[in-house]
Design an enzyme around this catalytic site. Structure first.
Site, PDB file in Angstrom:
ATOM      1  N   CYS A  40       0.644  -1.192   0.280  1.00 13.01           N
ATOM      2  CA  CYS A  40      -0.026  -0.189  -0.601  1.00 13.01           C
ATOM      3  C   CYS A  40       0.656   1.288   0.098  1.00 13.01           C
ATOM      4  CB  CYS A  40      -0.883   0.030   1.133  1.00 13.01           C
ATOM      5  SG  CYS A  40      -1.658  -1.262   1.516  1.00 13.01           S
ATOM      6  N   CYS A  94     -12.930   0.274   8.638  1.00 15.71           N
ATOM      7  CA  CYS A  94     -12.003  -0.736   7.407  1.00 15.71           C
ATOM      8  C   CYS A  94     -12.025   0.586   6.246  1.00 15.71           C
ATOM      9  CB  CYS A  94     -12.378  -1.469   6.218  1.00 15.71           C
ATOM     10  SG  CYS A  94     -12.699  -2.927   8.501  1.00 15.71           S
ATOM     11  N   SER A  95     -10.966   0.846   5.665  1.00 12.75           N
ATOM     12  CA  SER A  95     -11.082   1.111   4.291  1.00 12.75           C
ATOM     13  C   SER A  95     -11.902   0.672   3.338  1.00 12.75           C
ATOM     14  CB  SER A  95      -9.636   1.580   3.532  1.00 12.75           C
ATOM     15  OG  SER A  95      -8.711   0.566   3.710  1.00 12.75           O
ATOM     16  N   ILE A 147     -12.292  -1.773  -0.733  1.00 13.61           N
ATOM     17  CA  ILE A 147     -12.389  -1.820  -2.048  1.00 13.61           C
ATOM     18  C   ILE A 147     -12.326  -1.022  -3.240  1.00 13.61           C
ATOM     19  CG2 ILE A 147     -11.962  -3.514  -3.372  1.00 13.61           C
ATOM     20  CD1 ILE A 147     -12.897  -5.562  -0.843  1.00 13.61           C
ATOM     21  N   LYS A 150     -10.534   5.903   4.387  1.00 14.47           N
ATOM     22  CA  LYS A 150     -11.584   5.480   5.015  1.00 14.47           C
ATOM     23  C   LYS A 150     -12.327   5.710   3.710  1.00 14.47           C
ATOM     24  CE  LYS A 150     -15.461   3.856   6.610  1.00 14.47           C
ATOM     25  NZ  LYS A 150     -15.401   4.043   5.307  1.00 14.47           N
ATOM     26  N   HIS A 174      -9.111   3.491  -1.117  1.00 10.28           N
ATOM     27  CA  HIS A 174      -7.354   3.228  -0.885  1.00 10.28           C
ATOM     28  C   HIS A 174      -7.859   2.382  -1.930  1.00 10.28           C
ATOM     29  CE1 HIS A 174      -3.777   1.792   0.344  1.00 10.28           C
ATOM     30  NE2 HIS A 174      -4.447   1.075   1.539  1.00 10.28           N
TER      31      HIS A 174
HETATM   32  N1  COA Z   1     -16.501   1.726   4.574  1.00 11.02           N
HETATM   33  C1  COA Z   1     -17.757   1.938   4.472  1.00 11.02           C
HETATM   34  N2  COA Z   1     -19.100   1.169   2.879  1.00 11.02           N
HETATM   35  C2  COA Z   1     -18.300   0.065   2.545  1.00 11.02           C
HETATM   36  C3  COA Z   1     -17.338  -0.498   2.962  1.00 11.02           C
HETATM   37  C4  COA Z   1     -16.325   0.518   3.294  1.00 11.02           C
HETATM   38  N3  COA Z   1     -15.484   0.159   4.215  1.00 11.02           N
HETATM   39  N4  COA Z   1     -17.204  -1.420   1.675  1.00 11.02           N
HETATM   40  C5  COA Z   1     -17.653  -1.664   1.668  1.00 11.02           C
HETATM   41  N5  COA Z   1     -19.067  -0.380   1.380  1.00 11.02           N
HETATM   42  C6  COA Z   1     -20.527  -0.590   1.564  1.00 11.02           C
HETATM   43  C7  COA Z   1     -20.508  -0.390  -0.073  1.00 11.02           C
HETATM   44  O1  COA Z   1     -20.940   0.939  -0.672  1.00 11.02           O
HETATM   45  C8  COA Z   1     -22.450  -1.701  -0.327  1.00 11.02           C
HETATM   46  O2  COA Z   1     -22.746  -0.431  -0.070  1.00 11.02           O
HETATM   47  P1  COA Z   1     -24.411  -0.783  -0.627  1.00 11.02           P
HETATM   48  O3  COA Z   1     -24.878  -2.096  -0.287  1.00 11.02           O
HETATM   49  O4  COA Z   1     -24.936   0.457  -0.379  1.00 11.02           O
HETATM   50  O5  COA Z   1     -23.729  -0.952  -2.398  1.00 11.02           O
HETATM   51  C9  COA Z   1     -21.801  -2.434   0.441  1.00 11.02           C
HETATM   52  O6  COA Z   1     -21.056  -1.255   2.169  1.00 11.02           O
HETATM   53  C10 COA Z   1     -21.795  -3.528   0.710  1.00 11.02           C
HETATM   54  O7  COA Z   1     -21.018  -3.518  -0.172  1.00 11.02           O
HETATM   55  P2  COA Z   1     -19.233  -4.747  -0.030  1.00 11.02           P
HETATM   56  O8  COA Z   1     -18.549  -4.475  -1.406  1.00 11.02           O
HETATM   57  O9  COA Z   1     -20.575  -5.947  -0.580  1.00 11.02           O
HETATM   58  O10 COA Z   1     -18.294  -5.240   0.466  1.00 11.02           O
HETATM   59  P3  COA Z   1     -17.142  -6.299   1.134  1.00 11.02           P
HETATM   60  O11 COA Z   1     -18.095  -6.916   2.808  1.00 11.02           O
HETATM   61  O12 COA Z   1     -17.549  -7.109   0.260  1.00 11.02           O
HETATM   62  O13 COA Z   1     -16.549  -5.211   1.201  1.00 11.02           O
HETATM   63  C11 COA Z   1     -14.587  -5.369   3.301  1.00 11.02           C
HETATM   64  C12 COA Z   1     -16.031  -4.698   3.070  1.00 11.02           C
HETATM   65  C13 COA Z   1     -14.838  -4.098   5.231  1.00 11.02           C
HETATM   66  C14 COA Z   1     -14.286  -6.661   3.832  1.00 11.02           C
HETATM   67  C15 COA Z   1     -13.488  -4.499   2.401  1.00 11.02           C
HETATM   68  O14 COA Z   1     -13.964  -3.508   2.427  1.00 11.02           O
HETATM   69  C16 COA Z   1     -12.331  -4.625   3.086  1.00 11.02           C
HETATM   70  O15 COA Z   1     -11.494  -6.585   2.577  1.00 11.02           O
HETATM   71  N6  COA Z   1     -11.484  -4.065   3.351  1.00 11.02           N
HETATM   72  C17 COA Z   1     -10.382  -3.061   4.032  1.00 11.02           C
HETATM   73  C18 COA Z   1      -9.226  -3.580   2.694  1.00 11.02           C
HETATM   74  C19 COA Z   1      -7.876  -3.437   2.925  1.00 11.02           C
HETATM   75  O16 COA Z   1      -7.873  -4.838   3.838  1.00 11.02           O
HETATM   76  N7  COA Z   1      -7.521  -2.379   2.363  1.00 11.02           N
HETATM   77  C20 COA Z   1      -5.424  -3.083   2.473  1.00 11.02           C
HETATM   78  C21 COA Z   1      -5.576  -2.474   4.266  1.00 11.02           C
HETATM   79  S1  COA Z   1      -3.642  -2.321   4.660  1.00 11.02           S
END
Ligand code: COA
Length: 387
Positions: free
Chosen positions: A85, A208-209, A211, A330, A334
């Protein structure tokens, strides 16, 4: 070493770009940055592009060459930089060093990631490769899980609460409302964060940030030549980098990121500044606890108080210290390889006074802090207006 300035900046909107490929994203950000610098492109002598895992996310390797090819800039040298990252931050640093050394006068720096071509589960595994594959990912420890361990220990040692961590997310979403390039231009409340589902206890969805797909670019120029292109160059006062163990288990502490402390101190020393000279910073808030630790490890607040000061509003826009005016990872989003360069784009926009409703007032010096993995690589840069 020569002084280096930013003369142009641009980025795509961050978000889910189903209709755009990796190439499209790179092109859009680069064209904006080149136009912003009032160049025709022919003046650029080299390219450095940050990108973490294009092969795994989008089936495309050899991204350095792809960027030069796509932009019609062959045969200038074009290099992909990878540091998880922190890929964007290190691309910026390598370009900075290339100009500072006298090798080039004008260099383009890009960052890009196209993350939404694969499932969330696949994304978790790909990102997990930025930790220790053997000691962490193989055992099931993805990035939310690693930062959850740090959060638990911070809560245990300093009494940090889930509500205090949530305050970072609430503040970053509030800032992103005013950022047209942000993935989430919507405000959230502490209650929203607390009621969102657990991803890895104590971190919930809204800690969480997301995708993200996106790209960002800046054009660097030797400061002595910058005024030829712009009336408002942005100086890079310092560029620093530090490393640490890949695995959390091999570190002395779970509640600090040592590479952040080292890189932060080095950058301030290079610029001859102290923390009190900085009015705003983009810090690497991949999870809310990461922002809490960053503002402590960079020396802005005493160890253990990061949660408390965030909940008190001391890091809100135009408070004591404006943290993540863009909305941070966030809420701005990211796209991992693009984030470090996007932070420099935000520094440029802020220092030019062009940030609209998210403008930091009385801004002189801006810091960016970009973390690779759980802290094995950190890049810190300092910026100021003028030359
Ligand atoms: N913050 C706010 N809203 C989020 C979000 C987040 N981080 N991630 C997803 N959403 C929202 C989506 O917009 C969607 O909204 P909608 O239903 O109104 O369209 C809903 O939540 C579901 O989204 P979805 O894509 O199904 O989420 P997901 O379960 O596939 O992913 C996480 C959620 C948290 C698992 C994923 O964002 C993640 O892995 N984040 C961490 C990334 C990471 O590790 N980065 C590197 C860091 S070192």
């Amino acid at each position: 070493m020569r002084q280096v300035s930013i003369i142009g900046a641009g980025m795509t909107k961050f978000g889910e770009h189903w209709e755009k490929s990796l190439r499209d994203l790179v092109t859009e950000a680069a064209v904006k940055a080149v136009a912003d610098a009032k160049l025709d492109g022919g003046e650029i002598e080299a390219i450095y592009g940050g990108c973490m895992a294009p092969g795994l996310f989008a089936g495309q390797e050899h991204v350095g060459a792809l960027i030069a090819d796509q932009l019609g800039m062959n045969p200038i040298p074009s290099t992909r930089v990878e540091a998880a990252c922190a890929s964007g931050g290190l691309a910026l640093r390598n370009a900075y060093l290339a100009i500072a050394s006298g090798a080039y006068d004008i260099v383009a720096v890009g960052g890009v990631e196209k993350m939404t071509e694969v499932t969330t589960e696949q994304t978790g595994v790909i990102l997990g490769g930025a930790g220790d594959q053997e000691w962490e990912l193989f055992m099931g420890a993805t990035f939310p899980a690693l930062y959850a361990l740090m959060a638990k220990r911070h809560m245990h040692d300093y009494g940090t609460t889930e509500e205090q961590m949530a305050a970072c997310s609430v503040k970053n979403h509030a800032n992103a409302v005013h950022n047209p390039y942000a993935q989430f231009q919507r405000a959230i409340t502490i209650d929203d964060v607390m009621k969102s589902g657990y991803v890895a206890d104590p971190l919930k969805l809204l800690d969480c940030s997301p995708i993200t797909d996106g790209a960002s670019a800046v054009i660097l120029c030797a400061t002595e030549k910058a005024r030829k292109y712009t009336d408002l160059p942005i100086s890079i006062l310092a560029s620093s980098q530090a490393s640490d163990t890949l695995a959390l288990a091999h570190r002395g502490s779970l509640t600090e990121i040592r590479a952040t402390k080292v890189a932060g101190e080095k950058a301030l020393k290079q610029a001859g500044l102290s923390q009190k000279d900085i009015q705003a910073a983009e810090v690497h808030d991949c999870f809310s606890i990461a922002e809490v630790m960053a503002i402590e490890d960079l020396g802005f607040f005493k160890k253990g108080t990061g949660g408390k000061v965030s909940a008190n509003g001391e890091t809100a826009l135009n408070s004591k210290l404006s943290i993540n005016p863009s909305g941070g990872l966030k809420a701005c989003g990211h796209p991992v390889g693009a984030t470090g360069v996007k932070q420099a784009v935000e520094a440029t926009v802020q220092l030019r006074g062009e940030a609209g409703k998210r403008q930091v007032s009385n801004l002189k010096n801006f810091m960016t802090h970009n973390v690779g993995g759980s802290g094995a690589t950190v890049a810190v840069h300092l910026f100021a207006r003028g030359d």
